[in-house]
Design a protein around this motif. Structure first.
Motif, PDB file in Angstrom:
ATOM      1  N   HIS B 193     -45.770  30.790  31.358  1.00  0.00           N
ATOM      2  CA  HIS B 193     -46.432  29.486  31.083  1.00  0.00           C
ATOM      3  C   HIS B 193     -46.014  28.659  32.272  1.00  0.00           C
ATOM      4  O   HIS B 193     -44.924  28.905  32.897  1.00  0.00           O
ATOM      5  CB  HIS B 193     -45.628  28.598  29.924  1.00  0.00           C
ATOM      6  N   GLU B 194     -46.779  27.685  32.465  1.00  0.00           N
ATOM      7  CA  GLU B 194     -46.638  26.754  33.515  1.00  0.00           C
ATOM      8  C   GLU B 194     -46.319  25.428  32.869  1.00  0.00           C
ATOM      9  O   GLU B 194     -47.004  24.801  31.901  1.00  0.00           O
ATOM     10  CB  GLU B 194     -47.823  26.559  34.161  1.00  0.00           C
ATOM     11  N   LEU B 195     -45.436  24.751  33.550  1.00  0.00           N
ATOM     12  CA  LEU B 195     -44.995  23.157  32.778  1.00  0.00           C
ATOM     13  C   LEU B 195     -45.942  22.204  33.352  1.00  0.00           C
ATOM     14  O   LEU B 195     -46.244  22.287  34.381  1.00  0.00           O
ATOM     15  CB  LEU B 195     -43.584  22.969  33.452  1.00  0.00           C
ATOM     16  N   MET B 196     -46.563  21.497  32.566  1.00  0.00           N
ATOM     17  CA  MET B 196     -47.434  20.264  32.799  1.00  0.00           C
ATOM     18  C   MET B 196     -46.947  18.904  32.715  1.00  0.00           C
ATOM     19  O   MET B 196     -47.161  18.188  33.716  1.00  0.00           O
ATOM     20  CB  MET B 196     -48.826  20.373  31.779  1.00  0.00           C
ATOM     21  N   SER B 197     -46.033  18.783  31.783  1.00  0.00           N
ATOM     22  CA  SER B 197     -45.318  17.441  31.803  1.00  0.00           C
ATOM     23  C   SER B 197     -44.094  17.605  30.843  1.00  0.00           C
ATOM     24  O   SER B 197     -43.923  18.544  30.127  1.00  0.00           O
ATOM     25  CB  SER B 197     -46.307  16.139  31.221  1.00  0.00           C
ATOM     26  N   MET B 198     -43.214  16.511  30.951  1.00  0.00           N
ATOM     27  CA  MET B 198     -41.888  16.434  30.222  1.00  0.00           C
ATOM     28  C   MET B 198     -41.537  15.008  29.959  1.00  0.00           C
ATOM     29  O   MET B 198     -41.688  14.481  30.980  1.00  0.00           O
ATOM     30  CB  MET B 198     -40.777  17.105  30.946  1.00  0.00           C
ATOM     31  N   ASN B 199     -41.099  14.692  28.860  1.00  0.00           N
ATOM     32  CA  ASN B 199     -40.459  13.537  28.591  1.00  0.00           C
ATOM     33  C   ASN B 199     -38.976  13.796  28.164  1.00  0.00           C
ATOM     34  O   ASN B 199     -38.716  14.577  27.234  1.00  0.00           O
ATOM     35  CB  ASN B 199     -41.086  12.480  27.614  1.00  0.00           C
ATOM     36  N   ILE B 200     -37.910  13.210  28.840  1.00  0.00           N
ATOM     37  CA  ILE B 200     -36.651  13.436  28.562  1.00  0.00           C
ATOM     38  C   ILE B 200     -35.860  12.055  28.219  1.00  0.00           C
ATOM     39  O   ILE B 200     -36.016  11.126  29.162  1.00  0.00           O
ATOM     40  CB  ILE B 200     -36.058  14.510  29.656  1.00  0.00           C
ATOM     41  N   LYS B 201     -35.123  12.103  27.388  1.00  0.00           N
ATOM     42  CA  LYS B 201     -34.221  10.868  27.028  1.00  0.00           C
ATOM     43  C   LYS B 201     -32.846  11.126  26.727  1.00  0.00           C
ATOM     44  O   LYS B 201     -32.776  12.084  26.047  1.00  0.00           O
ATOM     45  CB  LYS B 201     -34.830  10.249  25.693  1.00  0.00           C
ATOM     46  N   PHE B 202     -32.008  10.754  27.482  1.00  0.00           N
ATOM     47  CA  PHE B 202     -30.431  10.866  27.708  1.00  0.00           C
ATOM     48  C   PHE B 202     -29.908  10.080  26.563  1.00  0.00           C
ATOM     49  O   PHE B 202     -30.088   8.908  26.805  1.00  0.00           O
ATOM     50  CB  PHE B 202     -29.891  10.973  28.831  1.00  0.00           C
ATOM     51  N   GLU B 203     -29.043  10.477  25.887  1.00  0.00           N
ATOM     52  CA  GLU B 203     -28.484   9.632  24.552  1.00  0.00           C
ATOM     53  C   GLU B 203     -27.087   9.509  24.694  1.00  0.00           C
ATOM     54  O   GLU B 203     -26.214   8.372  24.449  1.00  0.00           O
ATOM     55  CB  GLU B 203     -29.116   9.912  23.400  1.00  0.00           C
ATOM     56  N   LYS B 204     -26.214  10.807  24.636  1.00  0.00           N
ATOM     57  CA  LYS B 204     -24.921  10.739  24.797  1.00  0.00           C
ATOM     58  C   LYS B 204     -24.421  11.865  25.610  1.00  0.00           C
ATOM     59  O   LYS B 204     -25.132  12.825  25.768  1.00  0.00           O
ATOM     60  CB  LYS B 204     -24.471  11.069  23.393  1.00  0.00           C
ATOM     61  N   GLU B 205     -23.218  11.673  26.578  1.00  0.00           N
ATOM     62  CA  GLU B 205     -22.970  12.518  27.468  1.00  0.00           C
ATOM     63  C   GLU B 205     -22.414  13.616  26.754  1.00  0.00           C
ATOM     64  O   GLU B 205     -21.619  13.626  25.654  1.00  0.00           O
ATOM     65  CB  GLU B 205     -21.674  11.916  28.268  1.00  0.00           C
ATOM     66  N   VAL B 206     -22.333  14.923  27.534  1.00  0.00           N
ATOM     67  CA  VAL B 206     -21.817  16.131  26.921  1.00  0.00           C
ATOM     68  C   VAL B 206     -20.598  16.245  27.554  1.00  0.00           C
ATOM     69  O   VAL B 206     -20.354  15.883  28.829  1.00  0.00           O
ATOM     70  CB  VAL B 206     -22.662  17.405  27.382  1.00  0.00           C
ATOM     71  N   GLN B 207     -19.452  16.624  27.031  1.00  0.00           N
ATOM     72  CA  GLN B 207     -18.161  16.573  27.669  1.00  0.00           C
ATOM     73  C   GLN B 207     -17.704  18.143  27.932  1.00  0.00           C
ATOM     74  O   GLN B 207     -18.128  19.131  27.350  1.00  0.00           O
ATOM     75  CB  GLN B 207     -17.007  16.075  26.754  1.00  0.00           C
ATOM     76  N   TYR B 208     -16.794  18.315  28.969  1.00  0.00           N
ATOM     77  CA  TYR B 208     -16.439  19.739  29.178  1.00  0.00           C
ATOM     78  C   TYR B 208     -15.735  20.214  28.263  1.00  0.00           C
ATOM     79  O   TYR B 208     -14.919  19.489  27.371  1.00  0.00           O
ATOM     80  CB  TYR B 208     -15.482  19.728  30.464  1.00  0.00           C
ATOM     81  N   GLY B 209     -15.782  21.564  27.749  1.00  0.00           N
ATOM     82  CA  GLY B 209     -15.282  22.190  26.770  1.00  0.00           C
ATOM     83  C   GLY B 209     -16.001  22.107  25.390  1.00  0.00           C
ATOM     84  O   GLY B 209     -15.666  22.786  24.367  1.00  0.00           O
ATOM     85  N   GLU B 210     -17.057  21.521  25.456  1.00  0.00           N
ATOM     86  CA  GLU B 210     -17.986  21.492  24.020  1.00  0.00           C
ATOM     87  C   GLU B 210     -18.970  22.561  24.086  1.00  0.00           C
ATOM     88  O   GLU B 210     -19.524  23.088  25.011  1.00  0.00           O
ATOM     89  CB  GLU B 210     -18.829  20.032  24.127  1.00  0.00           C
TER      90      GLU B 210
END
Lengths: 251, 251
Positions: B193-210
């Protein structure tokens, strides 16, 4: 021993750095290989040319000496040179110099050519090697072997081969072995130590879908120095062995 | 809306490509951010300047449109422009043009400034934003939201945060969310498959060790097109939502 020298400038990008702003080893290796690929392309013997002969370069071993790692935004010069070759092996050196001209990283590497159909090493053909103007010699260069892991002090983490670990050759990209080996050491170790040297020997390819076991043991050396010995294992088979010497960072 | 435009040339390196020789999305994003950082540096408001005010840029959202991904060895021009800003949000556009001048990738992004001590968003100060010469406007730009995952069709893979996922800001580098989301789709899907579009929303940081849970669901759209909806989850909390539209590659 004197093949053609090729050089490129590289400014270390933010995303190439680690938590302390040092260029990461996988990114350094990626950029070294990039420079050697560009040389091959300039000399008219790029990957496509080699592939059209039914062949592919494989990397067997690296010996890496690090005075200091380049840092984010630092401008360095990456130089490579095909040094010499014998019936089966080709020896290529890399170095990284800072703006003052000081050599901060030195890498010796051993390459070979694999027949893509028979999946075995073949004699290096003149048409592929001649453009580098490196010296033919019967002499085998003995790169130091990685130290063996201490089975009694073994620790391990498991990794899954990811889609982006596989490159256009449909192989696990070389730099991923470094990532699996180093990452197993953990954040606390990596953020408090500086890499001084590494020997790495590739033995068997990792396939997509395999579970990678990254094993290691640590041994204290002289003051503030630590030796880490590593083994990348899939289904009980060793894919790669490497060992590294580390210096504890001063607070 | 018209801030200063900044542009850099980039030749896609071998290690930036995937199994089909397309530049990978994480590497594309890394290089876009690199170009915006270089602009900030050229304008005298680099990360260190922002940090000296007790602040840090955070990325809230991307809207990505892809005509085609750049390919290994292709020379492209990456352009960025701070478009406009309001009290809390800054809007920045990126585009990637090929050698014929055709725009092959377009990205709209929303940034904000975080107070490093209070860990919350602050009003954009003039001294940080003025050099970009973007327009102040009370208007909020509504970037389309990612589509929600279908809970009944949910699939998931787990990932461990690696040492090299963390950058000099001691945060998980932005591009890693893309890697976790995409990788979960698996080799067979990604290589066909070929990527055509994307929407991305960042909400909360991931922490090391998670432990990162990368969840997704697939939905068939019109002929040959598939929508993938994703959620990055740690300990039951959503860190990031995204959705993407894919086109099946012809054999």
């Amino acid at each position: 021993m004197s093949g053609k020298v090729y050089e490129e400038e590289h400014t270390v990008k933010y995303y190439e750095g680690d938590t302390l702003g040092r260029m990461s080893l996988p990114m350094l290796i990626n950029n070294l290989i990039h420079v050697s690929e560009t040389q091959s392309s300039v000399l008219g013997v790029d990957d496509a040319f080699v592939k059209s002969r039914g062949l592919s370069w494989i990397i067997l071993q690296y010996g890496i000496e690090i005075k200091r790692m380049p840092r984010i935004t630092e401008k360095v010069r990456i130089q490579t040179q095909a040094m010499s070759y014998n019936k089966l092996f080709c020896y290529r050196d890399f170095n990284v110099r800072d703006e003052a001209g000081e050599e901060i990283v030195t890498v010796h590497s051993t390459f070979a050519l694999m027949d893509l159909e028979k999946r075995k090493m073949v004699r290096v053909p003149q048409e592929v090697i001649a453009p580098y103007e490196s010296e033919f010699t019967k002499r085998l260069i003995r790169t130091p072997q990685p130290e063996k892991v201490n089975e009694e002090k073994l620790a391990a983490k498991t990794y899954r081969v990811r889609y982006l670990d596989i490159d256009q050759n449909k192989h696990v990209n070389n730099s991923k072995y470094f990532e699996w080996a180093l990452d197993a050491l953990g954040y606390d170790f990596l953020a408090t130590h500086e890499l001084m040297s590494m020997n790495i020997k590739f033995e068997k390819e990792v396939q997509y879908g395999e579970q990678v076991q990254s094993e290691y043991s640590l041994r204290k050396m002289e003051e503030g120095q630590v030796l880490s010995a590593h083994r990348i294992v899939t289904e009980g088979k060793t894919n790669c062995e490497l060992s590294a010497v580390w210096k504890a960072l001063e607070e």
